[in-house]
Motif scaffolding. Structure first.
Motif, PDB file in Angstrom:
ATOM      1  N   ASP A  91      -1.409  -2.004   7.724  1.00  0.00           N
ATOM      2  CA  ASP A  91      -2.673  -1.562   7.149  1.00  0.00           C
ATOM      3  C   ASP A  91      -3.847  -2.036   8.007  1.00  0.00           C
ATOM      4  N   ASP A  93      -6.664  -3.267   6.774  1.00  0.00           N
ATOM      5  CA  ASP A  93      -7.589  -4.088   5.985  1.00  0.00           C
ATOM      6  C   ASP A  93      -7.234  -5.569   6.012  1.00  0.00           C
ATOM      7  N   GLN A  95      -4.629  -7.042   5.038  1.00  0.00           N
ATOM      8  CA  GLN A  95      -3.714  -7.564   4.003  1.00  0.00           C
ATOM      9  C   GLN A  95      -2.357  -7.859   4.631  1.00  0.00           C
ATOM     10  N   ARG A 206      -7.710  -8.491   0.749  1.00  0.00           N
ATOM     11  CA  ARG A 206      -8.441  -7.636   1.674  1.00  0.00           C
ATOM     12  C   ARG A 206      -9.515  -8.413   2.409  1.00  0.00           C
TER      13      ARG A 206
END
Ligand code: GDD
Ligand code: MN
Length: 376
Positions: A91, A93, A95, A206
């Motif tokens: 991802d 973000d 995470q 996040r």
């Protein structure tokens, strides 16, 4: 090992530089490229282009003007365009902590595996970064359901819902994938028996921005799961079945408030026809929409079909009620079942026919007409 990092992004501008910085810190002795597959509606592409200029590793941007298949479609497009055989999907973000990548690479380097999954659900992993208890529970429950549906293929995988994994592209048949929505790893593992191994990781909060997970994504996931396990017709059947139940419930309610049963059947049918079309568009045939012309035209075809079906069906209900003395709701149920098969054939072969394959659809028309006649 040379590495292509595939990062799907949807409005993740504030995370881009931080991600590239942490990747550079962690992967200083690895040859890698970063491929952002971006469907953003904001200035994220500009931010990626600017960050690419300062980046030591090559950074490529694929910005999709007409996104297909959501997050999963983006991942497949990135893998397809990757320069290296080993692709790491993560991802955008943060995470998925970049610091875990060396462990994934080390596991792959042992040479006995096609996919290395970063798992939240083995010893040493956590899912604490998930937004709240509801999401944690939904994630756990859907993981269990998924594993129960593919007990053999997912045997070695504790976290088929993760979006953080390393795979050898040459072991995956990209053409066979029909991505829809978030869970692309699940589809890759469900389509073909692969050798899976796992490395634990802690799912982080996040860095910036907000999650794109939603109720709609949840519905897409359930559709995907049904289609992977049982095929399209069963997904169609479930949608149709729920529609039929709704139809009967509406009819029952209207009859209960003393609406004449014929009117009740008309109202119930109109409501369920529209709801059913929307479910077909966005769930069952979502992957075929792009190639089958305008939504408006599909609606007209589908609505006409269902209208004709209702016009045939409602007098039939009347005949069953008046002549055969069958209770009206039971009579409606019988006719709904008969209509189901014809409806599936018509939608799969006519409404969602790829434009290129018009000729084939024309060739099938006699068969459709024949099954129509049969059901009538
Ligand atoms: N290109 C593209 N197109 N990227 C998308 C889209 C899309 O339609 N939707 C989401 N993304 C990107 C986001 O920008 C982000 O980089 C990544 O996909 C994950 O999306 P999030 O919105 O952060 O989803 P999440 O944190 O709720 O879900 C994550 O956790 C799940 C495990 O619970 C994802 O990693 C999932 O893949 C993972 O399964
Ligand atoms: Mn996220």
């Amino acid at each position: 090992m040379e590495l292509s990092l595939i990062v799907p992004t949807f409005n993740e501008g504030p995370n881009v530089r931080e991600l590239l910085r942490r990747l550079a810190d962690t992967l200083d002795s690895t040859v890698y490229e970063v491929v952002f597959v971006d469907d953003s509606t904001d200035d994220t592409p500009d931010i990626i282009r600017a960050a690419a200029v300062d980046s030591a590793a090559p950074v490529r941007l694929i910005h999709r003007e007409r996104p297909v298949g959501g997050l999963g479609g983006a991942v497949v497009e990135g893998i397809r365009s990757a320069s290296h055989d080993w692709c790491l999907v993560m991802d955008g973000d943060l995470q998925h902590p970049p610091e875990v990548i060396p462990q994934l690479l080390a596991r792959a380097a042992r040479g006995d595996t096609d996919v290395v999954v970063a798992s939240r659900y083995i010893d040493g992993g956590t899912s604490d970064g998930l937004a709240n208890a509801v999401r944690t529970t939904v994630s756990r429950a859907s993981t269990l359901l998924t594993k129960a549906m593919f007990p053999r293929k997912l045997n070695g995988c504790s976290d088929p819902m993760t979006g953080f994994f390393l795979l050898r592209r040459s072991t995956v048949d990209l053409e066979s994938l029909q991505p829809r929505g978030f869970k692309i790893l699940l589809e890759i593992l469900a389509r073909r028996q692969l050798r899976v191994s796992e490395v634990p990781f802690a799912f982080a909060p996040r860095f910036a921005g907000e999650s794109k997970a939603s109720f709609t994504q949840g519905m897409r996931f359930l559709t995907q799961l049904t289609m992977l396990r049982f095929g399209r017709m069963s997904a169609f059947a479930i949608v149709g079945g729920l529609g039929a139940l709704a139809n009967l419930a509406i009819m029952w309610a209207l009859v209960a408030v003393h609406m004449p049963y014929v009117w009740a059947a008309v109202v119930a049918s109109v409501i369920t026809i529209v709801a059913n079309f929307l479910a077909l568009e966005y769930l069952v045939f979502a992957d075929m929409r792009a190639d089958s012309g305008r939504m408006w035209h599909r609606f007209v075809k589908s609505f006409t079909f269902n209208g004709i079906e209702a016009i045939v069906r409602i007098p039939l209900i009347a005949v069953l009620v008046e002549r055969a003395h069958i209770p009206s709701v039971i009579a409606a149920a019988v006719t709904l079942i008969a209509a189901f098969v014809v409806r599936f054939v018509f939608h799969a072969l006519v409404v969602y026919a790829p434009k290129k394959r018009r000729a084939e659809a024309a060739a099938l028309a006699p068969a459709v007409a024949a099954s129509d006649e049969l059901a009538a």
